[in-house]
Write a protein that holds these residues in place. Structure first.
Motif, PDB file in Angstrom:
ATOM      1  N   VAL A 171       0.882  -1.204  -0.024  1.00 12.51           N
ATOM      2  CA  VAL A 171       0.114   0.177  -0.050  1.00 12.51           C
ATOM      3  C   VAL A 171       0.812   1.258  -0.092  1.00 12.51           C
ATOM      4  O   VAL A 171       0.694   2.121  -0.798  1.00 12.51           O
ATOM      5  N   ASN A 172       2.026   0.989   0.938  1.00 13.68           N
ATOM      6  CA  ASN A 172       2.780   2.275   0.929  1.00 13.68           C
ATOM      7  C   ASN A 172       3.364   2.459  -0.365  1.00 13.68           C
ATOM      8  O   ASN A 172       3.758   3.866  -1.100  1.00 13.68           O
ATOM      9  N   LYS A 175       0.923   4.159  -2.809  1.00 15.95           N
ATOM     10  CA  LYS A 175       0.450   5.278  -2.437  1.00 15.95           C
ATOM     11  C   LYS A 175       1.672   6.272  -3.021  1.00 15.95           C
ATOM     12  O   LYS A 175       1.390   7.519  -3.547  1.00 15.95           O
ATOM     13  N   LYS A 220      -7.331  -2.361  -0.236  1.00 20.38           N
ATOM     14  CA  LYS A 220      -7.132  -1.015   0.575  1.00 20.38           C
ATOM     15  C   LYS A 220      -6.625  -0.030  -0.276  1.00 20.38           C
ATOM     16  O   LYS A 220      -7.325   1.012  -0.030  1.00 20.38           O
ATOM     17  N   CYS A 221      -5.845  -0.301  -1.261  1.00 18.45           N
ATOM     18  CA  CYS A 221      -5.729   0.802  -2.404  1.00 18.45           C
ATOM     19  C   CYS A 221      -7.013   1.540  -3.005  1.00 18.45           C
ATOM     20  O   CYS A 221      -7.054   2.734  -3.004  1.00 18.45           O
ATOM     21  N   LYS A 222      -8.016   0.443  -3.331  1.00 17.49           N
ATOM     22  CA  LYS A 222      -8.884   1.149  -4.099  1.00 17.49           C
ATOM     23  C   LYS A 222      -9.785   1.695  -3.166  1.00 17.49           C
ATOM     24  O   LYS A 222     -10.485   2.790  -3.468  1.00 17.49           O
ATOM     25  N   LYS A 223      -9.747   1.274  -1.735  1.00 20.19           N
ATOM     26  CA  LYS A 223     -10.897   2.139  -0.976  1.00 20.19           C
ATOM     27  C   LYS A 223     -10.112   3.653  -0.679  1.00 20.19           C
ATOM     28  O   LYS A 223     -10.909   4.348  -0.506  1.00 20.19           O
ATOM     29  N   ASN A 224      -8.762   3.836  -0.693  1.00 18.21           N
ATOM     30  CA  ASN A 224      -8.250   4.927  -0.629  1.00 18.21           C
ATOM     31  C   ASN A 224      -8.120   5.793  -1.982  1.00 18.21           C
ATOM     32  O   ASN A 224      -7.427   6.661  -2.000  1.00 18.21           O
ATOM     33  N   ILE A 226      -6.537   4.765  -4.647  1.00 14.96           N
ATOM     34  CA  ILE A 226      -5.396   4.602  -5.572  1.00 14.96           C
ATOM     35  C   ILE A 226      -5.679   3.501  -6.514  1.00 14.96           C
ATOM     36  O   ILE A 226      -5.987   2.438  -6.083  1.00 14.96           O
TER      37      ILE A 226
END
Length: 315
Positions: A171-172, A175, A220-224, A226
């Motif tokens: 994720v990092n 991002k 998690k990325c899609k939620k944020n 990304i």
């Protein structure tokens, strides 16, 4: 573009650093002379002038040289004195960046073995910079016109890769990579991630990291917000990225990402460290002691590294 300063650290004085610097400055003297006054070279004036004389290329007068050593160096034959100087050039560049005297650092190649021999235990510029700027989330990314690749893990043995991959790291990486694409002014960027195993695990038959780690990170990325897609089998993903379907690929380990990248961008690729408070770029090659002093080193990657730092400074 407001006033800025780029520090070039000369790297190992016995490597091809001095040669590619002199050749790159000559390129900018012809193509973009206005930026020369914004460059400071941190290195050895004597080595640079000898290189310039041998190449019959003069160093532009507008370029500032901050000379920290006065070495008698035989190209291709590194020694301890040269290694110490190499480390000092980089330390000075970091100091200038910390004091906001420079906004970007472009690093000529250093010898990791050389650092080790003088008791500096970093695997290279990237983790050294991260430590100096107190950054724990940073990413090694490789940039070229046809392909951009970010790495989840860097210089570690292949056998240690699976245990060093987790959702948070992915994720990092995603991002920081997404922020980089936005800085490049790429509209609606799309990123894709490689599977760790052949055929991206083949539904768990060839490994389960795709399901247990990578897919979680993608969610998690899609939620944020990304735009990360995958995981895709890496044997075909690079082809689709090359054809323009994705702007950036996230690879899980060093050679997974760098073999295809260097196949395409060996001559003009750029290494950039994401997550730092300054811009840091470098060429994609090493010290090349075997050709140092022969006048045949290709400056394209170094020119691209300076170009990318200029692009990011202006954006």
């Amino acid at each position: 573009m407001e006033f800025f300063k780029i520090a070039i650290s000369m790297g190992c004085p016995a490597g091809i650093g001095p040669e590619i610097i002199v050749k790159a400055l000559d390129y900018f003297k012809k193509e973009n002379p206005s930026i020369l006054k914004n460059i400071v070279i941190i290195g050895d004036e004597k080595v640079l002038l000898n290189t310039s004389k041998n190449l019959r290329i003069s160093i532009p007068k507008e370029v500032e040289i901050d000379s920290l050593s006065h070495l008698d160096i035989i190209p291709g034959k590194p020694n301890l004195e040269g290694y110490k100087a190499m480390a000092n050039y980089f330390k000075k560049a970091i100091e200038l960046a910390k004091n906001k005297k420079v906004q970007a650092i472009v690093t000529a190649p250093i010898s990791k073995e050389g650092l080790n021999k003088i008791g500096i235990n970093y695997s290279g510029h990237t983790d050294w910079l991260a430590k100096e700027f107190n950054v724990d989330k940073y990413v090694m990314t490789f940039y070229g016109e046809k392909m951009i690749v970010s790495l989840v893990t860097m210089h570690i043995p292949l056998k240690d890769v699976p245990k060093n991959i987790n959702s948070e790291k992915i994720v990092n990486t995603a991002k920081l990579s997404y922020e980089f694409l936005k800085k490049l002014k790429i509209e609606n960027p799309k990123m894709a991630i490689c599977g760790l195993n052949p055929h991206a695990g083949e539904g768990g038959i060839l490994g389960d990291e795709e399901k247990t780690i990578i897919e979680k990170a993608i969610k998690k990325c899609k939620k944020n917000g990304i735009p990360l897609y995958g995981p895709y089998p890496s044997d075909s993903l690079f082809y689709w990225a090359y054809k323009g379907k994705f702007n950036l690929i996230i690879a899980l380990y060093h050679d997974q990402g760098l073999i295809p990248f260097k196949l395409i961008h060996f001559e003009d690729g750029v290494n950039i460290t994401l997550g730092l408070p300054i811009i840091r770029t470098s060429p994609c090659h090493g010290t090349a002691y075997d050709i140092a002093g022969k006048g045949i080193a290709n400056p394209k990657s170094f020119i691209s590294a300076i170009d990318l730092s200029l692009k990011l400074l202006s954006n």
